[in-house]
Design an enzyme around this catalytic site. Structure first.
Site, PDB file in Angstrom:
ATOM      1  N   LYS A  11       3.116  12.461 -10.451  1.00 50.43           N
ATOM      2  CA  LYS A  11       3.807  11.740 -11.513  1.00 50.43           C
ATOM      3  C   LYS A  11       5.004  12.535 -12.032  1.00 50.43           C
ATOM      4  O   LYS A  11       6.015  11.960 -12.458  1.00 50.43           O
ATOM      5  CB  LYS A  11       2.847  11.408 -12.653  1.00 50.43           C
ATOM      6  CG  LYS A  11       1.916  10.239 -12.340  1.00 50.43           C
ATOM      7  CD  LYS A  11       2.707   8.969 -12.040  1.00 50.43           C
ATOM      8  CE  LYS A  11       1.837   7.756 -11.865  1.00 50.43           C
ATOM      9  NZ  LYS A  11       2.622   6.530 -11.559  1.00 50.43           N
ATOM     10  N   TYR A  38      -2.530  14.416  -9.231  1.00 49.93           N
ATOM     11  CA  TYR A  38      -1.972  13.196  -9.836  1.00 49.93           C
ATOM     12  C   TYR A  38      -0.814  13.552 -10.769  1.00 49.93           C
ATOM     13  O   TYR A  38       0.250  12.918 -10.735  1.00 49.93           O
ATOM     14  CB  TYR A  38      -3.067  12.458 -10.588  1.00 49.93           C
ATOM     15  CG  TYR A  38      -2.585  11.261 -11.367  1.00 49.93           C
ATOM     16  CD1 TYR A  38      -2.230  10.086 -10.721  1.00 49.93           C
ATOM     17  CD2 TYR A  38      -2.486  11.308 -12.760  1.00 49.93           C
ATOM     18  CE1 TYR A  38      -1.782   8.977 -11.427  1.00 49.93           C
ATOM     19  CE2 TYR A  38      -2.043  10.209 -13.478  1.00 49.93           C
ATOM     20  CZ  TYR A  38      -1.693   9.050 -12.807  1.00 49.93           C
ATOM     21  OH  TYR A  38      -1.249   7.969 -13.520  1.00 49.93           O
ATOM     22  N   ASP A  73       0.858  -1.184   0.000  1.00 48.09           N
ATOM     23  CA  ASP A  73       0.000   0.000   0.000  1.00 48.09           C
ATOM     24  C   ASP A  73       0.894   1.233   0.000  1.00 48.09           C
ATOM     25  O   ASP A  73       1.606   1.504   0.970  1.00 48.09           O
ATOM     26  CB  ASP A  73      -0.895  -0.007   1.239  1.00 48.09           C
ATOM     27  CG  ASP A  73      -1.887   1.153   1.262  1.00 48.09           C
ATOM     28  OD1 ASP A  73      -1.814   2.030   0.370  1.00 48.09           O
ATOM     29  OD2 ASP A  73      -2.734   1.183   2.175  1.00 48.09           O
ATOM     30  N   ASN A  99       4.851   0.241 -10.571  1.00 46.13           N
ATOM     31  CA  ASN A  99       3.695   0.563 -11.406  1.00 46.13           C
ATOM     32  C   ASN A  99       2.493   1.030 -10.588  1.00 46.13           C
ATOM     33  O   ASN A  99       1.590   1.663 -11.125  1.00 46.13           O
ATOM     34  CB  ASN A  99       3.321  -0.676 -12.227  1.00 46.13           C
ATOM     35  CG  ASN A  99       2.006  -0.533 -12.960  1.00 46.13           C
ATOM     36  OD1 ASN A  99       1.883   0.279 -13.864  1.00 46.13           O
ATOM     37  ND2 ASN A  99       1.019  -1.322 -12.582  1.00 46.13           N
TER      38      ASN A  99
END
Length: 226
Positions: free
Chosen positions: A136, A132, A50, A73
């Site tokens: 990234k 997000y 997690d 990933n």
């Protein structure tokens, strides 16, 4: 036989990467958060992981032992109850925790491959995904510095950047995403979306001996999208 960890093994891309590594002779451990059965269906060892749990990375490496290859990933979306913090903290801090737990074994062996999965959203942008995208973006920044940290001990660190991937959902000719999918595909030299297997092939290359002189680099698998 080299040992590999693939995080997020239950996802479409994660499953493709896991299968490609197994086919290439790796002993693969794939992680899951909720769907253990889906990982086990790939015929590999399944371990919980997690990103949002600071102790999860250490627990994973304690359970698995030293590995030669780490393919990261897994990712977290923003939680509506917690806003942008969930994605930013999990995707950034979780990555650093995981790589930090895996690197000592690779350094001791004098060989290792770290492949981090990012997203083409860092270049294209998508409304509503700023947290997000920011998380990234940190993957790319981390990879460059990690490459310097790990390189002297024979460990490479690279990034694979998938675009929108062809799947059962995106391949449907009608539906809520049809116009977006058609638009993305039409703006690629190939005229189509890339596949999960094509992403897996890029990962497999970075894991190989043939990529021994490549580190700190990014490879986009998006059909050449502008």
């Amino acid at each position: 036989m080299r040992k590999a960890i693939v995080t997020g093994g239950a996802s479409r891309i994660g499953a493709a990467i896991t299968s490609a590594l197994v086919k290439d002779g790796y002993d693969v451990v794939a992680t899951y958060r909720d769907d253990r059965a889906r990982v086990e269906a790939l015929g590999v060892r399944a371990e919980p992981f997690d990103l949002a749990d600071p102790g999860s990375a250490t627990a994973l490496l304690d359970a698995v032992g030293p590995v030669d290859v780490l393919v990261h990933n897994a990712f977290a979306w923003s939680d509506p109850a917690d806003g942008w913090r969930t994605a930013l903290r999990a995707n950034t801090e979780g990555l650093l925790d995981l790589v930090g737990a895996a690197l000592p074994g690779m350094r001791a062996a004098g060989w290792g491959r770290v492949v981090l999965l990012s997203s083409a959203v860092v270049r294209a942008g998508i409304p509503g995904l700023s947290a997000y995208a920011a998380s990234k973006g940190s993957v790319h920044a981390a990879a460059r510095s990690l490459a310097w940290d790990a390189g002297p001990t024979g460990v490479t660190v690279n990034v694979v950047v998938p675009g929108l991937i062809a799947s059962e959902r995106t391949g449907v000719a009608t539906g809520e995403f049809a116009d977006h999918v058609h638009d993305v595909a039409s703006r690629t030299p190939l005229g189509r979306l890339a596949t999960a297997d094509e992403v897996a092939a890029a990962v497999l290359f970075f894991c190989s001996e043939q990529a021994s002189g490549i580190t700190g680099q990014e490879l986009y698998v998006d059909g050449g999208k502008d």
